[in-house]
Design an enzyme around this catalytic site. Sequence first.
Site, PDB file in Angstrom:
ATOM      1  N   ASP A  44       1.011  -1.143  -0.139  1.00  0.00           N
ATOM      2  CA  ASP A  44      -0.088   0.043  -0.117  1.00  0.00           C
ATOM      3  C   ASP A  44       0.861   1.091   0.197  1.00  0.00           C
ATOM      4  O   ASP A  44       1.855   1.358   0.796  1.00  0.00           O
ATOM      5  CB  ASP A  44      -1.160  -0.155   1.235  1.00  0.00           C
ATOM      6  CG  ASP A  44      -1.927   1.086   0.993  1.00  0.00           C
ATOM      7  OD1 ASP A  44      -3.265   0.467   0.910  1.00  0.00           O
ATOM      8  OD2 ASP A  44      -1.723   2.123   1.158  1.00  0.00           O
ATOM      9  N   ASN A  98     -12.952  -2.925   2.256  1.00  0.00           N
ATOM     10  CA  ASN A  98     -13.911  -2.149   2.239  1.00  0.00           C
ATOM     11  C   ASN A  98     -15.035  -2.084   1.310  1.00  0.00           C
ATOM     12  O   ASN A  98     -14.412  -2.403   0.115  1.00  0.00           O
ATOM     13  CB  ASN A  98     -13.111  -0.737   2.340  1.00  0.00           C
ATOM     14  CG  ASN A  98     -12.318  -0.470   3.710  1.00  0.00           C
ATOM     15  OD1 ASN A  98     -12.687  -1.328   4.784  1.00  0.00           O
ATOM     16  ND2 ASN A  98     -11.178  -0.113   3.474  1.00  0.00           N
ATOM     17  N   GLN A 113     -14.613   2.635   1.187  1.00  0.00           N
ATOM     18  CA  GLN A 113     -14.006   2.083  -0.149  1.00  0.00           C
ATOM     19  C   GLN A 113     -13.663   3.481  -0.959  1.00  0.00           C
ATOM     20  O   GLN A 113     -14.373   3.958  -1.268  1.00  0.00           O
ATOM     21  CB  GLN A 113     -14.675   1.132  -0.855  1.00  0.00           C
ATOM     22  CG  GLN A 113     -14.106   0.631  -2.043  1.00  0.00           C
ATOM     23  CD  GLN A 113     -14.752  -0.400  -2.904  1.00  0.00           C
ATOM     24  OE1 GLN A 113     -15.997  -0.715  -2.466  1.00  0.00           O
ATOM     25  NE2 GLN A 113     -14.286  -1.188  -3.721  1.00  0.00           N
ATOM     26  N   VAL A 152     -10.939   2.978  -3.767  1.00  0.00           N
ATOM     27  CA  VAL A 152     -10.691   2.514  -4.937  1.00  0.00           C
ATOM     28  C   VAL A 152     -11.800   1.429  -5.277  1.00  0.00           C
ATOM     29  O   VAL A 152     -11.775   0.290  -4.588  1.00  0.00           O
ATOM     30  CB  VAL A 152      -9.123   2.076  -4.866  1.00  0.00           C
ATOM     31  CG1 VAL A 152      -9.067   1.222  -6.241  1.00  0.00           C
ATOM     32  CG2 VAL A 152      -8.306   3.088  -4.627  1.00  0.00           C
ATOM     33  N   HIS A 161     -10.295  -5.340  -3.434  1.00  0.00           N
ATOM     34  CA  HIS A 161      -8.942  -5.438  -3.054  1.00  0.00           C
ATOM     35  C   HIS A 161      -9.053  -5.759  -1.371  1.00  0.00           C
ATOM     36  O   HIS A 161      -9.913  -5.325  -0.624  1.00  0.00           O
ATOM     37  CB  HIS A 161      -8.047  -4.023  -3.106  1.00  0.00           C
ATOM     38  CG  HIS A 161      -8.694  -2.997  -2.424  1.00  0.00           C
ATOM     39  ND1 HIS A 161      -9.636  -2.296  -3.153  1.00  0.00           N
ATOM     40  CD2 HIS A 161      -8.604  -2.225  -1.424  1.00  0.00           C
ATOM     41  CE1 HIS A 161     -10.006  -1.275  -2.549  1.00  0.00           C
ATOM     42  NE2 HIS A 161      -9.359  -1.071  -1.417  1.00  0.00           N
ATOM     43  N   HIS A 206      -7.145  -5.559   2.082  1.00  0.00           N
ATOM     44  CA  HIS A 206      -5.823  -5.207   2.861  1.00  0.00           C
ATOM     45  C   HIS A 206      -5.360  -6.137   3.602  1.00  0.00           C
ATOM     46  O   HIS A 206      -6.220  -6.797   4.337  1.00  0.00           O
ATOM     47  CB  HIS A 206      -6.090  -4.087   3.615  1.00  0.00           C
ATOM     48  CG  HIS A 206      -6.809  -2.882   2.752  1.00  0.00           C
ATOM     49  ND1 HIS A 206      -6.128  -1.671   2.773  1.00  0.00           N
ATOM     50  CD2 HIS A 206      -8.134  -2.599   2.456  1.00  0.00           C
ATOM     51  CE1 HIS A 206      -6.587  -0.606   2.260  1.00  0.00           C
ATOM     52  NE2 HIS A 206      -8.135  -0.889   1.978  1.00  0.00           N
TER      53      HIS A 206
HETATM   54  P1  AMP Z   1      -9.727   1.560   0.313  1.00  0.00           P
HETATM   55  O1  AMP Z   1      -9.685   2.839   0.978  1.00  0.00           O
HETATM   56  O2  AMP Z   1     -10.323   0.312   1.135  1.00  0.00           O
HETATM   57  O3  AMP Z   1     -10.420   1.593  -1.033  1.00  0.00           O
HETATM   58  O4  AMP Z   1      -8.271   1.250  -0.124  1.00  0.00           O
HETATM   59  C1  AMP Z   1      -7.658   1.857  -1.095  1.00  0.00           C
HETATM   60  C2  AMP Z   1      -5.958   1.702  -0.774  1.00  0.00           C
HETATM   61  O5  AMP Z   1      -5.248   1.802  -1.906  1.00  0.00           O
HETATM   62  C3  AMP Z   1      -5.731   2.703   0.073  1.00  0.00           C
HETATM   63  O6  AMP Z   1      -4.920   2.042   1.351  1.00  0.00           O
HETATM   64  C4  AMP Z   1      -4.420   3.597  -0.533  1.00  0.00           C
HETATM   65  O7  AMP Z   1      -3.394   4.006   0.492  1.00  0.00           O
HETATM   66  C5  AMP Z   1      -4.027   2.494  -1.549  1.00  0.00           C
HETATM   67  N1  AMP Z   1      -3.759   3.146  -2.939  1.00  0.00           N
HETATM   68  C6  AMP Z   1      -4.177   3.747  -3.523  1.00  0.00           C
HETATM   69  N2  AMP Z   1      -3.370   4.207  -4.819  1.00  0.00           N
HETATM   70  C7  AMP Z   1      -2.379   3.244  -4.558  1.00  0.00           C
HETATM   71  C8  AMP Z   1      -1.112   3.005  -5.481  1.00  0.00           C
HETATM   72  N3  AMP Z   1      -0.802   3.651  -6.602  1.00  0.00           N
HETATM   73  N4  AMP Z   1      -0.234   2.257  -5.194  1.00  0.00           N
HETATM   74  C9  AMP Z   1      -0.528   1.580  -3.861  1.00  0.00           C
HETATM   75  N5  AMP Z   1      -1.441   1.666  -3.175  1.00  0.00           N
HETATM   76  C10 AMP Z   1      -2.477   2.441  -3.411  1.00  0.00           C
END
Ligand code: AMP
Length: 113
Positions: free
Chosen positions: A29, A86, A93, A95, A99, A101
Amino acid sequence: MKGIFEKIIDKEIPADIIHEDELTIAFRDISPVAPVHFLVIPKKKITNVQTASPQDSSVFSHIFSVIQQLALKENLAEDGYRVVTNIGEYGGQTVDHLHFHVLGGRALQWPPG
Ligand code: AMP
């Protein structure tokens, strides 16, 4: 339009990739919230657990087998760790590509906020 995780899958943007196979990719992350914090994602575009279809069940079981293997590699297995996914706005969430974590390397608090 391609999302950020699809760009990572297609190697269009860099990521610290720690595992890749036919179905999944795992990378650290970018904003870690624990000493070890990586994400395991399917290569297939699935938005989240709620939108997955029964045909995706093999992808889910594979993701959990990857998590097991990486937890061993990253020295999380003995002390324990957390797996979080999430879903949607209230789930936090940010992204829109499924995914998981994987968090560890310290004792984690519960409950989350
Ligand atoms: P969520 O908030 O559960 O959707 O988690 C998305 C996660 O993606 C967050 O913990 C971000 O820090 C991580 N994230 C976003 N962009 C990147 C990236 N380019 N490389 C690695 N992690 C990322």
